[in-house]
Design an enzyme around this catalytic site. Sequence first.
Site, PDB file in Angstrom:
ATOM      1  N   HIS A  26       0.623  -1.214  -0.104  1.00  0.00           N
ATOM      2  CA  HIS A  26      -0.094   0.133  -0.078  1.00  0.00           C
ATOM      3  C   HIS A  26       0.801   1.296   0.206  1.00  0.00           C
ATOM      4  CE1 HIS A  26      -3.793   2.375   1.033  1.00  0.00           C
ATOM      5  NE2 HIS A  26      -3.079   2.924   1.380  1.00  0.00           N
ATOM      6  N   GLU A  27       1.711   1.323   0.916  1.00  0.00           N
ATOM      7  CA  GLU A  27       2.573   2.386   1.290  1.00  0.00           C
ATOM      8  C   GLU A  27       3.877   2.912  -0.165  1.00  0.00           C
ATOM      9  OE1 GLU A  27       1.729   4.690   3.128  1.00  0.00           O
ATOM     10  OE2 GLU A  27       0.381   3.477   4.178  1.00  0.00           O
TER      11      GLU A  27
ATOM     12  N   HIS B 197       1.854   4.601  -2.946  1.00  0.00           N
ATOM     13  CA  HIS B 197       1.940   6.092  -2.853  1.00  0.00           C
ATOM     14  C   HIS B 197       3.399   6.571  -2.964  1.00  0.00           C
ATOM     15  CE1 HIS B 197      -2.064   6.239  -0.960  1.00  0.00           C
ATOM     16  NE2 HIS B 197      -1.721   5.459   0.020  1.00  0.00           N
TER      17      HIS B 197
END
Length: 333
Positions: A18-19, A22
Amino acid sequence: MNTIIVSIIVFGVLIFVHEFGHFITAKLCGIKVNEFSMGFGPGIFSVKKGETLYSIRMLPLGGYVRMEGEDEKTQDPRAFSNKPVPARMAVIIAGPLMNLVLAVILIAIIGFFAGVPTTKVTVMPGSPADISGIKDGDVILTVDDRKVGSWDEAVNLISQRPNQTLKVEVLRDGRKMAFNVKTSVDPDTKRGIIGIKTVITRYSLLESLKSGIQKTLWVSSMIFASIPQLIGGKGVADLVGPLGIVHLVGEAAKVGVFNVLYLTAFISINLGLINLLPIPAMDGSRLVFLVVEFLRGKPVDPEKEGLIHFIGFALLMILMCFVLYRDFVRLYM
């Protein structure tokens, strides 16, 4: 101990993916990233490479990518707040999107090695399908005029109609044929069945990838369908927190690695979709503010936006504590 190790790996993979979504999108958009963190709270390990600090923190319940100008005003041209709205939207969406991509990959891996259930069937002698005229090798196309793209969809449609007559369209030797099938009832689940089994395809990269996409979309649709019930209070009892997830991972690990992979994919889909909801402190809420900024031609006051996100985060932490307490009572008392 095995449960704890497997759970740490599962949580770690979900957070990292997820990170990383980003992070890599921010880098591609030329945004300055000050820190990439796995976890919250006091630091355990950190190393700085270039302008970015990579850290592992004590509480493994999440992570973050800290970008220049994300929550404050700055004159740095590489700051998040000084980039065009589409670029900032891409950075926000990339996290949840990577969770969905992870789910597709994990389900595809399972399909490649364990096999992909197809809509080609074998028929049990004397079953409702056999009596209606469906034969081995038939490929199910529709159930009650609803197109079937996967075995899961076919089973779901049939199981919802116990003791009812269904129109099942199949493909046989290049010809489409339709049959009326009276479902029977599974004595254990009380769901509709017609006595068919799927034909499994193994070691097909294309079919596995197709299965990954189809199942991810199917699970996503089921999650979206359950959101109104959750908002209305139905299904709240089924919510699980980190302790509940650790328990589920432990149970899955007892069965085998494929079960762990499928559970990880399911959690990843949930994580991605929930993050896209317009809940303060979630990625979806940040997207709403960006849409407002795009429509009105100027950003919302950063202090007001920050306050809303702070309140949302505080409420989420309260909810997390409640779910943790309930998981503890349910599992250990």
